[in-house]
Design a protein around this motif. Structure first.
Motif, PDB file in Angstrom:
ATOM      1  N   ALA A  80       0.877  -1.237  -0.043  1.00 48.13           N
ATOM      2  CA  ALA A  80      -0.043  -0.051  -0.123  1.00 48.13           C
ATOM      3  C   ALA A  80       0.928   1.198  -0.081  1.00 48.13           C
ATOM      4  O   ALA A  80       0.567   2.121  -0.753  1.00 48.13           O
ATOM      5  CB  ALA A  80      -0.988   0.050   1.157  1.00 48.13           C
ATOM      6  N   ALA A  81       1.969   1.222   0.899  1.00 48.24           N
ATOM      7  CA  ALA A  81       2.622   2.470   0.824  1.00 48.24           C
ATOM      8  C   ALA A  81       3.449   2.663  -0.368  1.00 48.24           C
ATOM      9  O   ALA A  81       3.797   3.695  -0.592  1.00 48.24           O
ATOM     10  CB  ALA A  81       3.588   2.480   2.205  1.00 48.24           C
ATOM     11  N   GLY A  82       4.224   1.636  -0.848  1.00 48.85           N
ATOM     12  CA  GLY A  82       4.923   1.888  -2.093  1.00 48.85           C
ATOM     13  C   GLY A  82       4.100   2.197  -3.345  1.00 48.85           C
ATOM     14  O   GLY A  82       4.274   3.015  -4.092  1.00 48.85           O
ATOM     15  N   ALA A  83       2.762   1.650  -3.379  1.00 52.02           N
ATOM     16  CA  ALA A  83       2.031   2.043  -4.506  1.00 52.02           C
ATOM     17  C   ALA A  83       1.553   3.280  -4.486  1.00 52.02           C
ATOM     18  O   ALA A  83       1.391   4.048  -5.468  1.00 52.02           O
ATOM     19  CB  ALA A  83       0.745   0.914  -4.341  1.00 52.02           C
ATOM     20  N   MET A  84       1.294   3.914  -3.513  1.00 56.48           N
ATOM     21  CA  MET A  84       1.039   5.194  -3.142  1.00 56.48           C
ATOM     22  C   MET A  84       1.999   5.958  -3.702  1.00 56.48           C
ATOM     23  O   MET A  84       1.903   7.153  -4.157  1.00 56.48           O
ATOM     24  CB  MET A  84       0.549   5.541  -1.589  1.00 56.48           C
ATOM     25  N   LYS A  85       3.492   5.749  -3.356  1.00 54.17           N
ATOM     26  CA  LYS A  85       4.488   6.453  -3.514  1.00 54.17           C
ATOM     27  C   LYS A  85       4.828   6.616  -5.040  1.00 54.17           C
ATOM     28  O   LYS A  85       5.350   7.581  -5.828  1.00 54.17           O
ATOM     29  CB  LYS A  85       5.860   6.214  -2.963  1.00 54.17           C
ATOM     30  N   VAL A  86       4.542   5.473  -5.755  1.00 56.27           N
ATOM     31  CA  VAL A  86       4.714   5.155  -7.301  1.00 56.27           C
ATOM     32  C   VAL A  86       3.640   5.918  -7.812  1.00 56.27           C
ATOM     33  O   VAL A  86       3.899   6.629  -8.890  1.00 56.27           O
ATOM     34  CB  VAL A  86       4.853   3.756  -7.542  1.00 56.27           C
ATOM     35  N   LEU A  87       2.422   5.801  -7.386  1.00 51.62           N
ATOM     36  CA  LEU A  87       1.436   6.414  -8.243  1.00 51.62           C
ATOM     37  C   LEU A  87       0.984   7.988  -7.907  1.00 51.62           C
ATOM     38  O   LEU A  87       0.225   8.357  -9.043  1.00 51.62           O
ATOM     39  CB  LEU A  87      -0.076   5.267  -8.095  1.00 51.62           C
ATOM     40  N   GLN A  88       1.298   8.301  -6.998  1.00 49.45           N
ATOM     41  CA  GLN A  88       0.943   9.462  -6.753  1.00 49.45           C
ATOM     42  C   GLN A  88       2.104  10.630  -6.957  1.00 49.45           C
ATOM     43  O   GLN A  88       3.152  10.186  -6.612  1.00 49.45           O
ATOM     44  CB  GLN A  88       0.536  10.052  -5.340  1.00 49.45           C
ATOM     45  N   LEU A 107      11.412   5.394  -6.664  1.00 46.99           N
ATOM     46  CA  LEU A 107      12.153   4.495  -6.479  1.00 46.99           C
ATOM     47  C   LEU A 107      12.088   3.767  -5.028  1.00 46.99           C
ATOM     48  O   LEU A 107      11.955   2.672  -4.991  1.00 46.99           O
ATOM     49  CB  LEU A 107      13.773   4.798  -6.621  1.00 46.99           C
ATOM     50  N   ILE A 108      11.840   4.622  -4.027  1.00 50.15           N
ATOM     51  CA  ILE A 108      11.601   4.157  -2.722  1.00 50.15           C
ATOM     52  C   ILE A 108      10.129   3.302  -2.845  1.00 50.15           C
ATOM     53  O   ILE A 108      10.104   2.248  -2.309  1.00 50.15           O
ATOM     54  CB  ILE A 108      11.554   5.431  -1.764  1.00 50.15           C
ATOM     55  N   GLY A 109       9.219   3.835  -3.468  1.00 53.03           N
ATOM     56  CA  GLY A 109       7.873   3.176  -3.668  1.00 53.03           C
ATOM     57  C   GLY A 109       8.270   1.896  -4.316  1.00 53.03           C
ATOM     58  O   GLY A 109       7.652   0.909  -3.892  1.00 53.03           O
ATOM     59  N   ALA A 110       8.997   1.661  -5.473  1.00 48.11           N
ATOM     60  CA  ALA A 110       9.361   0.633  -6.110  1.00 48.11           C
ATOM     61  C   ALA A 110       9.898  -0.625  -5.153  1.00 48.11           C
ATOM     62  O   ALA A 110       9.691  -1.802  -5.269  1.00 48.11           O
ATOM     63  CB  ALA A 110       9.915   0.782  -7.564  1.00 48.11           C
ATOM     64  N   VAL A 111      10.803  -0.064  -4.372  1.00 46.02           N
ATOM     65  CA  VAL A 111      11.563  -0.810  -3.589  1.00 46.02           C
ATOM     66  C   VAL A 111      10.419  -1.641  -2.647  1.00 46.02           C
ATOM     67  O   VAL A 111      10.563  -2.772  -2.303  1.00 46.02           O
ATOM     68  CB  VAL A 111      12.602  -0.280  -2.747  1.00 46.02           C
ATOM     69  N   ALA A 120       7.470  -6.202  -0.837  1.00 46.66           N
ATOM     70  CA  ALA A 120       6.049  -6.670  -0.421  1.00 46.66           C
ATOM     71  C   ALA A 120       5.991  -8.084  -1.071  1.00 46.66           C
ATOM     72  O   ALA A 120       5.500  -9.279  -0.744  1.00 46.66           O
ATOM     73  CB  ALA A 120       4.874  -5.752  -0.560  1.00 46.66           C
ATOM     74  N   ILE A 121       6.266  -8.212  -2.637  1.00 45.59           N
ATOM     75  CA  ILE A 121       5.974  -9.054  -3.411  1.00 45.59           C
ATOM     76  C   ILE A 121       6.838 -10.303  -3.039  1.00 45.59           C
ATOM     77  O   ILE A 121       6.753 -11.463  -2.837  1.00 45.59           O
ATOM     78  CB  ILE A 121       6.456  -8.771  -4.809  1.00 45.59           C
ATOM     79  N   GLY A 122       8.391  -9.785  -2.545  1.00 47.56           N
ATOM     80  CA  GLY A 122       9.303 -10.815  -2.449  1.00 47.56           C
ATOM     81  C   GLY A 122       8.900 -11.580  -0.928  1.00 47.56           C
ATOM     82  O   GLY A 122       9.641 -12.803  -0.560  1.00 47.56           O
ATOM     83  N   GLY A 166      16.029  -6.591   2.859  1.00 48.39           N
ATOM     84  CA  GLY A 166      15.923  -5.204   2.061  1.00 48.39           C
ATOM     85  C   GLY A 166      15.299  -4.163   2.871  1.00 48.39           C
ATOM     86  O   GLY A 166      15.525  -3.048   2.863  1.00 48.39           O
ATOM     87  N   LEU A 167      13.983  -4.561   3.196  1.00 50.47           N
ATOM     88  CA  LEU A 167      12.943  -3.749   3.871  1.00 50.47           C
ATOM     89  C   LEU A 167      13.400  -3.460   5.196  1.00 50.47           C
ATOM     90  O   LEU A 167      13.355  -2.020   5.657  1.00 50.47           O
ATOM     91  CB  LEU A 167      11.535  -4.621   3.945  1.00 50.47           C
ATOM     92  N   VAL A 168      14.350  -4.125   5.921  1.00 46.66           N
ATOM     93  CA  VAL A 168      14.948  -3.626   7.208  1.00 46.66           C
ATOM     94  C   VAL A 168      16.054  -2.439   6.793  1.00 46.66           C
ATOM     95  O   VAL A 168      15.941  -1.474   7.401  1.00 46.66           O
ATOM     96  CB  VAL A 168      15.746  -4.811   7.903  1.00 46.66           C
ATOM     97  N   ILE A 169      16.551  -2.728   5.889  1.00 47.17           N
ATOM     98  CA  ILE A 169      17.429  -1.478   5.356  1.00 47.17           C
ATOM     99  C   ILE A 169      16.842  -0.217   4.935  1.00 47.17           C
ATOM    100  O   ILE A 169      17.325   0.897   5.300  1.00 47.17           O
ATOM    101  CB  ILE A 169      18.394  -2.095   4.208  1.00 47.17           C
ATOM    102  N   THR A 170      15.544  -0.449   4.258  1.00 42.90           N
ATOM    103  CA  THR A 170      14.797   0.613   3.701  1.00 42.90           C
ATOM    104  C   THR A 170      14.356   1.165   5.048  1.00 42.90           C
ATOM    105  O   THR A 170      14.121   2.485   5.053  1.00 42.90           O
ATOM    106  CB  THR A 170      13.617   0.214   2.900  1.00 42.90           C
TER     107      THR A 170
END
Length: 124
Positions: free
Chosen positions: A18-26, A49-53, A58-60, A80-84
């Motif tokens: 949800a958070a990533g899609a919001m960053k990518v789409l808005q 890029l943050i949204g895509a990560v 999430a998919i991973g 990777g999400l910990v690093i993010t």
């Protein structure tokens, strides 16, 4: 413990998707106006890029186990999400955004638990 890890991974996947899609789409301006002041400090491409990560993380967390293809990707995605989220906590601390530190820290800890569990004693 396996069930607990699945529940945590599912919740993390939903939150990051949800958070990533919001960053990518808005557009960045809309994100800043909605309370994400940190986005004003970054370029539009960096925010996307943050949204895509986050979306890929999430998919991973879910897809490799569901498809039984390369389940080692689950703890890698969690790491990777910990690093993010470490980056998110640092940004919020530097910007003195105290309300945003706790949710980022909680997501960080939950992702770390999934990484620990899936790399360690509860791997697939």
């Amino acid at each position: 413990m396996n069930v607990v890890l699945w529940i945590i991974a599912g919740l993390l996947a939903a939150a990051f998707l949800a958070a990533g899609a919001m960053k990518v789409l808005q557009p960045k301006e809309k994100l800043v106006a909605s309370g994400m002041g940190w986005a004003a400090d970054l370029s539009d491409v960096q925010v996307k890029l943050i949204g895509a990560v986050e979306v890929l993380g999430a998919i991973g967390l879910i897809l490799p186990a569901l498809l039984d293809i390369a389940p080692v990707l689950i703890p890698i995605a969690a790491t990777g999400l910990v690093i993010t989220m470490i980056g998110a906590v640092v940004v919020h601390v530097r910007r003195n955004e105290n309300q945003a530190i706790a949710p980022s820290a909680v997501l960080l800890v939950l992702a770390a638990v999934v990484a620990w569990g899936r790399f360690g004693p509860y791997s697939f």
